[in-house]
Design a protein around this motif. Structure first.
Motif, PDB file in Angstrom:
ATOM      1  N   LEU A  87       0.845  -1.075  -0.039  1.00  0.00           N
ATOM      2  CA  LEU A  87       0.144  -0.123  -0.137  1.00  0.00           C
ATOM      3  C   LEU A  87       0.988   1.422  -0.160  1.00  0.00           C
ATOM      4  CD1 LEU A  87      -2.579  -1.206   2.694  1.00  0.00           C
ATOM      5  CD2 LEU A  87      -2.805  -1.190   0.131  1.00  0.00           C
ATOM      6  N   ARG A  88       1.923   1.279   0.839  1.00  0.00           N
ATOM      7  CA  ARG A  88       2.977   2.274   0.922  1.00  0.00           C
ATOM      8  C   ARG A  88       3.789   2.567  -0.695  1.00  0.00           C
ATOM      9  NH1 ARG A  88       3.140   3.544   6.221  1.00  0.00           N
ATOM     10  NH2 ARG A  88       4.024   5.364   5.670  1.00  0.00           N
ATOM     11  N   LEU A  89       3.610   1.425  -1.334  1.00  0.00           N
ATOM     12  CA  LEU A  89       4.406   1.443  -2.436  1.00  0.00           C
ATOM     13  C   LEU A  89       3.265   1.997  -3.649  1.00  0.00           C
ATOM     14  CD1 LEU A  89       6.191  -1.751  -2.669  1.00  0.00           C
ATOM     15  CD2 LEU A  89       7.374   0.464  -2.871  1.00  0.00           C
ATOM     16  N   MET A  90       2.010   1.657  -3.218  1.00  0.00           N
ATOM     17  CA  MET A  90       1.115   2.318  -4.127  1.00  0.00           C
ATOM     18  C   MET A  90       0.964   3.842  -4.062  1.00  0.00           C
ATOM     19  SD  MET A  90      -2.336  -0.284  -4.022  1.00  0.00           S
ATOM     20  CE  MET A  90      -2.082  -1.983  -3.460  1.00  0.00           C
ATOM     21  N   THR A 250     -15.300   8.842  -0.820  1.00  0.00           N
ATOM     22  CA  THR A 250     -15.187   9.352  -1.985  1.00  0.00           C
ATOM     23  C   THR A 250     -14.252  10.398  -2.228  1.00  0.00           C
ATOM     24  OG1 THR A 250     -16.832   9.600  -3.953  1.00  0.00           O
ATOM     25  CG2 THR A 250     -17.089  10.754  -1.889  1.00  0.00           C
ATOM     26  N   HIS A 251     -14.056  10.963  -3.498  1.00  0.00           N
ATOM     27  CA  HIS A 251     -13.149  12.121  -3.883  1.00  0.00           C
ATOM     28  C   HIS A 251     -13.857  12.658  -5.164  1.00  0.00           C
ATOM     29  CE1 HIS A 251     -11.184  10.085  -7.159  1.00  0.00           C
ATOM     30  NE2 HIS A 251     -11.684   8.977  -6.776  1.00  0.00           N
ATOM     31  N   ASP A 252     -13.350  13.628  -5.705  1.00  0.00           N
ATOM     32  CA  ASP A 252     -13.858  14.629  -6.742  1.00  0.00           C
ATOM     33  C   ASP A 252     -13.558  13.841  -7.895  1.00  0.00           C
ATOM     34  OD1 ASP A 252     -14.704  16.452  -5.055  1.00  0.00           O
ATOM     35  OD2 ASP A 252     -12.993  17.801  -5.261  1.00  0.00           O
ATOM     36  N   GLY A 253     -12.733  12.959  -7.925  1.00  0.00           N
ATOM     37  CA  GLY A 253     -12.596  12.407  -9.303  1.00  0.00           C
ATOM     38  C   GLY A 253     -13.384  11.151  -9.644  1.00  0.00           C
ATOM     39  N   GLU A 254     -13.394  10.517 -10.747  1.00  0.00           N
ATOM     40  CA  GLU A 254     -14.293   9.349 -11.082  1.00  0.00           C
ATOM     41  C   GLU A 254     -13.838   7.945 -10.846  1.00  0.00           C
ATOM     42  OE1 GLU A 254     -15.327   9.609 -15.308  1.00  0.00           O
ATOM     43  OE2 GLU A 254     -16.231  11.466 -14.960  1.00  0.00           O
ATOM     44  N   ASP A 255     -12.612   7.594 -10.643  1.00  0.00           N
ATOM     45  CA  ASP A 255     -12.100   6.475 -10.329  1.00  0.00           C
ATOM     46  C   ASP A 255     -12.001   6.154  -8.901  1.00  0.00           C
ATOM     47  OD1 ASP A 255     -12.140   6.022 -13.113  1.00  0.00           O
ATOM     48  OD2 ASP A 255     -10.193   6.857 -13.224  1.00  0.00           O
ATOM     49  N   VAL A 256     -11.119   5.069  -8.762  1.00  0.00           N
ATOM     50  CA  VAL A 256     -10.862   4.582  -7.507  1.00  0.00           C
ATOM     51  C   VAL A 256      -9.362   5.196  -6.927  1.00  0.00           C
ATOM     52  CG1 VAL A 256     -10.733   2.731  -5.881  1.00  0.00           C
ATOM     53  CG2 VAL A 256     -11.968   2.568  -7.579  1.00  0.00           C
ATOM     54  N   ILE A 257      -9.124   5.622  -5.829  1.00  0.00           N
ATOM     55  CA  ILE A 257      -7.853   5.847  -5.438  1.00  0.00           C
ATOM     56  C   ILE A 257      -7.620   5.383  -3.987  1.00  0.00           C
ATOM     57  CG2 ILE A 257      -7.679   8.056  -6.873  1.00  0.00           C
ATOM     58  CD1 ILE A 257      -8.336   9.758  -4.216  1.00  0.00           C
ATOM     59  N   LEU A 258      -6.192   5.269  -3.607  1.00  0.00           N
ATOM     60  CA  LEU A 258      -6.107   5.001  -2.285  1.00  0.00           C
ATOM     61  C   LEU A 258      -5.608   6.122  -1.538  1.00  0.00           C
ATOM     62  CD1 LEU A 258      -5.582   2.398  -0.379  1.00  0.00           C
ATOM     63  CD2 LEU A 258      -3.000   2.767  -0.976  1.00  0.00           C
ATOM     64  N   GLY A 259      -6.327   6.370  -0.440  1.00  0.00           N
ATOM     65  CA  GLY A 259      -6.017   7.672   0.302  1.00  0.00           C
ATOM     66  C   GLY A 259      -4.982   7.618   1.158  1.00  0.00           C
ATOM     67  N   ALA A 265     -10.869   5.375  -1.951  1.00  0.00           N
ATOM     68  CA  ALA A 265     -11.782   6.332  -2.013  1.00  0.00           C
ATOM     69  C   ALA A 265     -12.369   6.066  -3.448  1.00  0.00           C
ATOM     70  CB  ALA A 265     -11.365   7.700  -1.883  1.00  0.00           C
ATOM     71  N   HIS A 266     -13.774   5.944  -3.623  1.00  0.00           N
ATOM     72  CA  HIS A 266     -14.547   5.368  -4.817  1.00  0.00           C
ATOM     73  C   HIS A 266     -14.959   6.749  -5.339  1.00  0.00           C
ATOM     74  CE1 HIS A 266     -13.658   1.568  -2.907  1.00  0.00           C
ATOM     75  NE2 HIS A 266     -13.634   0.937  -4.081  1.00  0.00           N
ATOM     76  N   GLY A 267     -14.921   6.985  -6.691  1.00  0.00           N
ATOM     77  CA  GLY A 267     -15.743   8.151  -7.270  1.00  0.00           C
ATOM     78  C   GLY A 267     -17.016   7.771  -7.600  1.00  0.00           C
ATOM     79  N   ALA A 268     -17.959   8.798  -7.336  1.00  0.00           N
ATOM     80  CA  ALA A 268     -19.413   8.359  -7.702  1.00  0.00           C
ATOM     81  C   ALA A 268     -19.627   7.525  -8.890  1.00  0.00           C
ATOM     82  CB  ALA A 268     -20.281   9.492  -7.446  1.00  0.00           C
ATOM     83  N   ALA A 269     -18.813   8.213 -10.039  1.00  0.00           N
ATOM     84  CA  ALA A 269     -18.941   7.498 -11.282  1.00  0.00           C
ATOM     85  C   ALA A 269     -18.782   6.078 -11.190  1.00  0.00           C
ATOM     86  CB  ALA A 269     -18.304   8.178 -12.397  1.00  0.00           C
ATOM     87  N   HIS A 270     -17.669   5.662 -10.550  1.00  0.00           N
ATOM     88  CA  HIS A 270     -16.988   4.346 -10.133  1.00  0.00           C
ATOM     89  C   HIS A 270     -18.152   3.224  -9.622  1.00  0.00           C
ATOM     90  CE1 HIS A 270     -14.206   1.043  -9.821  1.00  0.00           C
ATOM     91  NE2 HIS A 270     -14.740   0.844  -8.809  1.00  0.00           N
ATOM     92  N   VAL A 271     -18.930   4.123  -8.417  1.00  0.00           N
ATOM     93  CA  VAL A 271     -19.897   3.391  -7.710  1.00  0.00           C
ATOM     94  C   VAL A 271     -20.836   3.024  -8.685  1.00  0.00           C
ATOM     95  CG1 VAL A 271     -21.467   3.281  -5.973  1.00  0.00           C
ATOM     96  CG2 VAL A 271     -19.206   4.343  -5.566  1.00  0.00           C
TER      97      VAL A 271
END
Ligand SMILES: C[S@@+](CC[C@H](N)C(=O)[O-])C[C@H]1O[C@@H](n2cnc3c(N)ncnc32)[C@H](O)[C@@H]1O
Length: 308
Positions: A87-90, A250-259, A265-271
């Motif tokens: 996860l730290r590498l990500m 979640t976050h402002d973008g569309e995809d999934v990011i690691l916080g 955090a999943h973007g609403a579009a991804h969900v």
């Protein structure tokens, strides 16, 4: 947060160097701490805790490439990756976004279990189960159906907070969680008819088709990068008309990011896309925060989907 994970090297001297290094790290002497940790890894080359801590310290020192090298050594030393070096590498951009190591999640929550509820409710003002309950009641009201369910499954059930919020409206609760210690707590709550220590995807696969009226996941999908495999199994186990309610960050973008907090955090579009992809019908998706982070509400979504 849970205590730090420590995996002994099996070498007393190396373990002692590690302890000194941690003291120095906490006192802010990062260079000396890094030096001691290197000595510890020379004595015990597969000392995962030392490599992992060295990675953290090098990161604190702004040494990106050496930090990456240390985290990679931690992964090699502990292929199950209980420290979560991947996860730290990500986060450092050295690895592509991928699934969380199950051993990391298990170790994290096994350590967290004794103080989980106090930490979540008192310190983080946790409100995930209450948000799910509100969403489910509202969805039931819309279709003029009582908010009552014979069989419910609680994914990533933890100590049982979601089952407690729904206790009056569910006859038979099944809880699934990766962490044996969290499951022990859930068992002592007396709220579950059945409890299973397993990954939620495996746990769902063990269940017969059309065997649940409600599936819940409160603050648990934040540990899944890709929602679709779990959602597909949820659709299979739900009866027609059955409901799924879950929270994500979640976050402002569309995809999934690691916080930074090591939760996805999943973007609403991804969900939306994941729910659509598996053939569930999204009935509501609301911006609502399930808990605080750094004393401010962490951006979140509450999703409710129905099997038609
Ligand atoms: C933040 S806790 C939330 C617990 C509970 N749902 C609640 O609302 O209090 C997240 C839980 O999800 C579990 N978990 C995370 N990933 C999981 C997975 N892939 N399969 C099963 N359980 C998982 C963890 O072990 C932990 O108990």
């Amino acid at each position: 947060m849970p205590a730090r994970l420590f995996l002994s090297s099996g070498d007393l001297v190396a373990d002692r160097r590690f302890d000194f290094a941690r003291d120095l790290q906490l006192k802010g002497d990062l260079v000396a701490a890094a030096d001691l940790l290197l000595q510890a890894t020379e004595l015990a080359p597969t000392f995962a805790s030392a490599w992992f801590t060295l990675g953290e310290i090098r990161e604190q020192l702004g040494e990106r490439a050496p930090a990456i090298a240390a985290f990679r050594e931690a992964q090699v030393a502990d292929p199950d990756d209980r420290h979560g070096a991947s996860l730290r590498l990500m986060l450092l951009g050295a690895e592509r976004l991928s699934a969380m190591p199950p051993a990391y999640v298990r170790a994290l929550f096994d350590q967290y279990a004794p103080k989980f509820e106090a930490a979540l409710i008192d310190d983080l003002d946790y409100r995930g189960p209450a948000l799910l309950f509100k969403a489910v009641v509202a969805a039931c009201n819309e279709v003029r159906k009582p908010a009552f369910f014979k069989r419910a499954i609680d994914l990533g059930c933890g100590t049982g907070l979601a089952a407690s919020a729904f206790a009056r409206g569910v006859d038979h609760f099944v809880g699934i969680d990766l962490s044996p210690r969290m499951i022990e707590k859930a068992r002592s709550s007396g709220l579950y008819a059945q409890l299973q220590v397993s990954d939620m995807l495996e746990g769902l696969r063990d269940r017969p088709e059309a065997s649940a009226d409600l599936v819940l996941a409160a603050d648990a999908m934040v540990y899944l990068a890709d929602l679709a495999p779990v959602l597909r199994e949820v659709k299979r186990v739900l009866v027609p008309g059955g409901m799924l309610a879950f929270t994500v960050e979640t976050h402002d973008g569309e995809d999934v990011i690691l916080g930074e907090g090591l939760r996805y955090a999943h973007g609403a579009a991804h969900v939306r896309a994941s729910i659509g992809e598996v053939g569930l019908k999204l009935s509501r998706l609301e911006h609502s925060s399930a808990r605080n982070e750094d004393n401010a509400p962490a951006p979140g979504l509450v999703a409710l989907a129905v099997k038609s």
